[in-house]
Design a protein around this motif. Sequence first.
Motif, PDB file in Angstrom:
ATOM      1  N   THR A 116      -8.859  -4.480   9.780  1.00  0.00           N
ATOM      2  CA  THR A 116      -7.731  -3.471   9.989  1.00  0.00           C
ATOM      3  C   THR A 116      -7.643  -3.580   8.300  1.00  0.00           C
ATOM      4  OG1 THR A 116      -6.602  -4.051  12.004  1.00  0.00           O
ATOM      5  CG2 THR A 116      -5.268  -3.551   9.912  1.00  0.00           C
ATOM      6  N   ARG A 123     -10.309  -1.392   6.456  1.00  0.00           N
ATOM      7  CA  ARG A 123     -10.199   0.434   6.623  1.00  0.00           C
ATOM      8  C   ARG A 123      -8.556   0.199   6.194  1.00  0.00           C
ATOM      9  NH1 ARG A 123      -7.441   1.580  12.178  1.00  0.00           N
ATOM     10  NH2 ARG A 123      -7.860  -0.937  12.228  1.00  0.00           N
ATOM     11  N   ARG A 167      -6.495   2.893   7.045  1.00  0.00           N
ATOM     12  CA  ARG A 167      -5.712   2.933   8.096  1.00  0.00           C
ATOM     13  C   ARG A 167      -4.830   3.027   6.991  1.00  0.00           C
ATOM     14  NH1 ARG A 167      -3.938  -0.976  11.879  1.00  0.00           N
ATOM     15  NH2 ARG A 167      -1.476  -1.223  12.021  1.00  0.00           N
ATOM     16  N   LEU A 181       1.868  -4.398   7.570  1.00  0.00           N
ATOM     17  CA  LEU A 181       1.062  -5.507   6.919  1.00  0.00           C
ATOM     18  C   LEU A 181       1.298  -5.309   5.482  1.00  0.00           C
ATOM     19  CD1 LEU A 181      -1.517  -2.516   8.286  1.00  0.00           C
ATOM     20  CD2 LEU A 181      -1.354  -3.929   9.475  1.00  0.00           C
TER      21      LEU A 181
END
Length: 199
Positions: A46, A49, A55, A61
């Motif tokens: 993640t 990305r 992402r 995040l």
Amino acid sequence: MKEHDRDDPELESVLSGVGPRLRRLRKDRGVTLAALSAATGISVSTLSRLESGGRRPSLELMLPIARAHEVPLDDLVGAAPVGDPRVRAKPIVQHGRTMLPLTARPGGLQAYKLIQEPGSGGPPEQRTHEGYEWLFVLSGKLRLLLAEHDLVLEPGEAAEFDTRLPHWFGPAEDETVEFLSLFGPQGERMHVRAKPKRA
């Protein structure tokens, strides 16, 4: 992301700059994806990305990443000023320690002015990480624990060391200490110039 958000050129421009900014910040600090994953609980894939633009950034995040790097969230999202050569330092305050970034360019040495209050930061706990650090005391006295060494640096004294050695530094006495820190990514041989801690 909603379709109408993708039609907003200004929003798209901001979001497209987040990935490169995350990668640059991580690399400037010599942090691996695996280390950042361990600090944030976000998977390596993640994080990768996010940095590559595969992402979309979200608050869920970005907040853990900002906390791990100890920077304000807007440093990760907002675009840096263009064309103004002045360094606009944003103080980072944590556990009685104030850090003022003195450099703004990515890569190479990073310089900070630090102000630390007595009794802050809890008990001395030596840590290690990749890099090389220089310390120069401006006022007060700075205690430096470096591997088996226990040193006190007074105003005008400096120490330089490989941060792969266990280390900790903070006020040596019941007074505020101000000092400069220059941090570089390279690991070089340690040299220390300071007086031993008095008994």
